[in-house]
Design a protein around this motif. Sequence first.
Motif, PDB file in Angstrom:
ATOM      1  N   LEU A   1    -131.104 -13.877 -23.310  1.00 41.37           N
ATOM      2  CA  LEU A   1    -132.552 -14.112 -23.306  1.00 41.37           C
ATOM      3  C   LEU A   1    -133.173 -13.804 -21.943  1.00 41.37           C
ATOM      4  O   LEU A   1    -134.241 -13.174 -21.857  1.00 41.37           O
ATOM      5  CB  LEU A   1    -132.835 -15.558 -23.691  1.00 41.37           C
ATOM      6  N   SER A   2    -132.510 -14.225 -20.882  1.00 37.71           N
ATOM      7  CA  SER A   2    -133.047 -13.958 -19.537  1.00 37.71           C
ATOM      8  C   SER A   2    -133.067 -12.459 -19.243  1.00 37.71           C
ATOM      9  O   SER A   2    -134.042 -11.940 -18.674  1.00 37.71           O
ATOM     10  CB  SER A   2    -132.218 -14.691 -18.484  1.00 37.71           C
TER      11      SER A   2
ATOM     12  N   GLU B   1    -136.548 -10.083 -18.583  1.00 41.10           N
ATOM     13  CA  GLU B   1    -136.709  -9.252 -17.389  1.00 41.10           C
ATOM     14  C   GLU B   1    -136.954  -7.796 -17.761  1.00 41.10           C
ATOM     15  O   GLU B   1    -137.866  -7.152 -17.228  1.00 41.10           O
ATOM     16  CB  GLU B   1    -135.464  -9.369 -16.510  1.00 41.10           C
ATOM     17  N   ARG B   2    -136.172  -7.259 -18.689  1.00 43.39           N
ATOM     18  CA  ARG B   2    -136.317  -5.850 -19.055  1.00 43.39           C
ATOM     19  C   ARG B   2    -137.594  -5.597 -19.845  1.00 43.39           C
ATOM     20  O   ARG B   2    -138.209  -4.531 -19.714  1.00 43.39           O
ATOM     21  CB  ARG B   2    -135.093  -5.411 -19.855  1.00 43.39           C
ATOM     22  N   PHE B   3    -137.997  -6.574 -20.674  1.00 44.66           N
ATOM     23  CA  PHE B   3    -139.229  -6.398 -21.437  1.00 44.66           C
ATOM     24  C   PHE B   3    -140.443  -6.398 -20.517  1.00 44.66           C
ATOM     25  O   PHE B   3    -141.360  -5.580 -20.664  1.00 44.66           O
ATOM     26  CB  PHE B   3    -139.354  -7.525 -22.466  1.00 44.66           C
ATOM     27  N   LEU B   4    -140.463  -7.306 -19.545  1.00 43.34           N
ATOM     28  CA  LEU B   4    -141.582  -7.357 -18.603  1.00 43.34           C
ATOM     29  C   LEU B   4    -141.608  -6.133 -17.704  1.00 43.34           C
ATOM     30  O   LEU B   4    -142.678  -5.655 -17.315  1.00 43.34           O
ATOM     31  CB  LEU B   4    -141.493  -8.631 -17.762  1.00 43.34           C
ATOM     32  N   ALA B   5    -140.435  -5.611 -17.352  1.00 44.88           N
ATOM     33  CA  ALA B   5    -140.382  -4.419 -16.504  1.00 44.88           C
ATOM     34  C   ALA B   5    -140.946  -3.196 -17.214  1.00 44.88           C
ATOM     35  O   ALA B   5    -141.478  -2.281 -16.568  1.00 44.88           O
ATOM     36  CB  ALA B   5    -138.946  -4.156 -16.062  1.00 44.88           C
ATOM     37  N   ALA B   6    -140.856  -3.176 -18.546  1.00 48.44           N
ATOM     38  CA  ALA B   6    -141.371  -2.035 -19.299  1.00 48.44           C
ATOM     39  C   ALA B   6    -142.867  -2.124 -19.570  1.00 48.44           C
ATOM     40  O   ALA B   6    -143.480  -1.146 -20.003  1.00 48.44           O
ATOM     41  CB  ALA B   6    -140.632  -1.916 -20.639  1.00 48.44           C
ATOM     42  N   LEU B   7    -143.495  -3.281 -19.302  1.00 57.02           N
ATOM     43  CA  LEU B   7    -144.921  -3.468 -19.548  1.00 57.02           C
ATOM     44  C   LEU B   7    -145.729  -3.133 -18.304  1.00 57.02           C
ATOM     45  O   LEU B   7    -145.243  -3.261 -17.174  1.00 57.02           O
ATOM     46  CB  LEU B   7    -145.206  -4.917 -19.960  1.00 57.02           C
TER      47      LEU B   7
ATOM     48  N   ASP C   1    -145.966 -13.904 -23.940  1.00 59.08           N
ATOM     49  CA  ASP C   1    -145.512 -15.262 -24.245  1.00 59.08           C
ATOM     50  C   ASP C   1    -144.115 -15.203 -24.856  1.00 59.08           C
ATOM     51  O   ASP C   1    -143.924 -14.688 -25.957  1.00 59.08           O
ATOM     52  CB  ASP C   1    -146.480 -15.935 -25.220  1.00 59.08           C
ATOM     53  N   PHE C   2    -143.134 -15.718 -24.128  1.00 56.91           N
ATOM     54  CA  PHE C   2    -141.761 -15.782 -24.627  1.00 56.91           C
ATOM     55  C   PHE C   2    -141.390 -17.186 -25.102  1.00 56.91           C
ATOM     56  O   PHE C   2    -140.220 -17.439 -25.389  1.00 56.91           O
ATOM     57  CB  PHE C   2    -140.771 -15.349 -23.534  1.00 56.91           C
ATOM     58  N   SER C   3    -142.372 -18.056 -25.174  1.00 59.10           N
ATOM     59  CA  SER C   3    -142.083 -19.427 -25.592  1.00 59.10           C
ATOM     60  C   SER C   3    -141.982 -19.578 -27.107  1.00 59.10           C
ATOM     61  O   SER C   3    -141.623 -20.655 -27.581  1.00 59.10           O
ATOM     62  CB  SER C   3    -143.165 -20.375 -25.060  1.00 59.10           C
ATOM     63  N   ARG C   4    -142.306 -18.541 -27.843  1.00 58.51           N
ATOM     64  CA  ARG C   4    -142.229 -18.622 -29.297  1.00 58.51           C
ATOM     65  C   ARG C   4    -140.781 -18.784 -29.735  1.00 58.51           C
ATOM     66  O   ARG C   4    -139.866 -18.161 -29.175  1.00 58.51           O
ATOM     67  CB  ARG C   4    -142.844 -17.378 -29.937  1.00 58.51           C
ATOM     68  N   PRO C   5    -140.536 -19.586 -30.759  1.00 59.80           N
ATOM     69  CA  PRO C   5    -139.143 -19.867 -31.152  1.00 59.80           C
ATOM     70  C   PRO C   5    -138.423 -18.680 -31.777  1.00 59.80           C
ATOM     71  O   PRO C   5    -137.198 -18.712 -31.886  1.00 59.80           O
ATOM     72  CB  PRO C   5    -139.300 -21.007 -32.169  1.00 59.80           C
ATOM     73  N   VAL C   6    -139.164 -17.637 -32.171  1.00 62.02           N
ATOM     74  CA  VAL C   6    -138.505 -16.502 -32.810  1.00 62.02           C
ATOM     75  C   VAL C   6    -137.556 -15.794 -31.845  1.00 62.02           C
ATOM     76  O   VAL C   6    -136.498 -15.286 -32.248  1.00 62.02           O
ATOM     77  CB  VAL C   6    -139.570 -15.520 -33.362  1.00 62.02           C
ATOM     78  N   PHE C   7    -137.892 -15.780 -30.548  1.00 63.66           N
ATOM     79  CA  PHE C   7    -137.023 -15.123 -29.567  1.00 63.66           C
ATOM     80  C   PHE C   7    -135.703 -15.876 -29.421  1.00 63.66           C
ATOM     81  O   PHE C   7    -134.623 -15.260 -29.366  1.00 63.66           O
ATOM     82  CB  PHE C   7    -137.737 -15.017 -28.223  1.00 63.66           C
ATOM     83  N   THR C   8    -135.773 -17.191 -29.382  1.00 70.84           N
ATOM     84  CA  THR C   8    -134.548 -17.988 -29.288  1.00 70.84           C
ATOM     85  C   THR C   8    -133.689 -17.837 -30.537  1.00 70.84           C
ATOM     86  O   THR C   8    -132.463 -17.698 -30.453  1.00 70.84           O
ATOM     87  CB  THR C   8    -134.902 -19.465 -29.077  1.00 70.84           C
TER      88      THR C   8
ATOM     89  N   CYS D   1    -131.300  -4.738 -24.756  1.00 68.88           N
ATOM     90  CA  CYS D   1    -130.107  -5.462 -24.258  1.00 68.88           C
ATOM     91  C   CYS D   1    -128.919  -5.190 -25.177  1.00 68.88           C
ATOM     92  O   CYS D   1    -128.347  -6.123 -25.767  1.00 68.88           O
ATOM     93  CB  CYS D   1    -130.384  -6.957 -24.178  1.00 68.88           C
ATOM     94  N   PHE D   2    -128.559  -3.931 -25.294  1.00 66.54           N
ATOM     95  CA  PHE D   2    -127.417  -3.600 -26.135  1.00 66.54           C
ATOM     96  C   PHE D   2    -126.128  -4.158 -25.564  1.00 66.54           C
ATOM     97  O   PHE D   2    -125.200  -4.477 -26.308  1.00 66.54           O
ATOM     98  CB  PHE D   2    -127.307  -2.075 -26.294  1.00 66.54           C
ATOM     99  N   ASP D   3    -126.061  -4.283 -24.247  1.00 74.93           N
ATOM    100  CA  ASP D   3    -124.851  -4.820 -23.635  1.00 74.93           C
ATOM    101  C   ASP D   3    -124.650  -6.302 -23.959  1.00 74.93           C
ATOM    102  O   ASP D   3    -123.516  -6.792 -23.959  1.00 74.93           O
ATOM    103  CB  ASP D   3    -124.897  -4.628 -22.123  1.00 74.93           C
ATOM    104  N   SER D   4    -125.733  -7.014 -24.268  1.00 75.89           N
ATOM    105  CA  SER D   4    -125.626  -8.438 -24.574  1.00 75.89           C
ATOM    106  C   SER D   4    -125.600  -8.729 -26.074  1.00 75.89           C
ATOM    107  O   SER D   4    -124.930  -9.660 -26.518  1.00 75.89           O
ATOM    108  CB  SER D   4    -126.798  -9.202 -23.948  1.00 75.89           C
ATOM    109  N   PHE D   5    -126.339  -7.929 -26.873  1.00 76.15           N
ATOM    110  CA  PHE D   5    -126.480  -8.228 -28.295  1.00 76.15           C
ATOM    111  C   PHE D   5    -125.976  -7.121 -29.210  1.00 76.15           C
ATOM    112  O   PHE D   5    -125.852  -7.334 -30.414  1.00 76.15           O
ATOM    113  CB  PHE D   5    -127.954  -8.495 -28.637  1.00 76.15           C
ATOM    114  N   GLY D   6    -125.717  -5.933 -28.667  1.00 69.28           N
ATOM    115  CA  GLY D   6    -125.332  -4.813 -29.516  1.00 69.28           C
ATOM    116  C   GLY D   6    -123.896  -4.912 -29.987  1.00 69.28           C
ATOM    117  O   GLY D   6    -123.052  -5.576 -29.386  1.00 69.28           O
TER     118      GLY D   6
END
Length: 297
Positions: A117-118, A122-128, A137-144, A186-191
């Motif tokens: 998640l961390s 970081e990567r999502f914000l860097a692309a924006l 907003d990353f506080s939504r429960p769908v991300f967790t 994050c393919f290295d973490s979730f792929g």
Amino acid sequence: MELTDLSRKLGISEASKPLIRKAEELRRLCDVRFDSSLIGVGEVCKSIICLEIAASRLQAMFDRQAAIRVSGMSEKAYIRSSNALQNCLGVKTKLDVRELGIQFGCVRLIPFVQKGLSAYKERFLAALPASRRATTDFSRPVFTAVAFYLSAKKHKLKVDKLKLIELCGTSESEFTSVSTSMIDLCFDSFGISREKKAPSHVKGNRELLDALPEKRRRDDDDDDDLSDDSSVDGNGVEHPSSYQRHKQMKKLDYEEWKSSVVSSNKRAKIDVSERRRKQAQLSFVKESPKAVVLDAS
């Protein structure tokens, strides 16, 4: 419609009176703060959503599919109304990674989910662009929920996806889109690597591969296949494997079939040529005209 009748239709037992009281409190709060019809939420749907919020607060079981069916709305419309109502009430569903790990029996996934998640944030914000980073907003429960599901899938643990979707209060399409975004960034973490090794490089269970030659995948040509995987006995005699014997038998069968087809075609041509006959010429014998005798009287 009264909340008691709705709870009975949704399968909520009469013993859960604290849940009904909490739902009534939320519905009165809705009536005081805003007009639900302005955001497109009817009275029946409002009562059902209040029951769901109360169930999530008291950690009670709630059948969302039955709620959607009773509300008479589609799944997307129901989720949109639920999110709008929660935003107006200032009530948001929160998911804790530790609680999910305990609930699904996957406590060892907690550090992997937190790390993934961390990295995703970081990567999502860097692309924006810089102007949009403050409103993200990353506080939504769908991300967790998605991070927990992908981590369980990567570590080959079974997790009920539908239950996760109900817990985070989202739709299946949104859950899928967030999953795609997380895997891309994050393919290295979730792929999950889907590359399959060729059977020629697999060392274990070789006898099973030889027993089922039609299931094997070969990247080389047929000529190369016939020269690989042969065994040599103590006398120096080379014996082909079962796969090579299978290929040789198929090749012999094909040659026999080809020769039989060619020979039958040749016989057919000969039969046709013999059947051709020339048209017989007809000769008609010309009869001489009879002499007519005239009597002169």
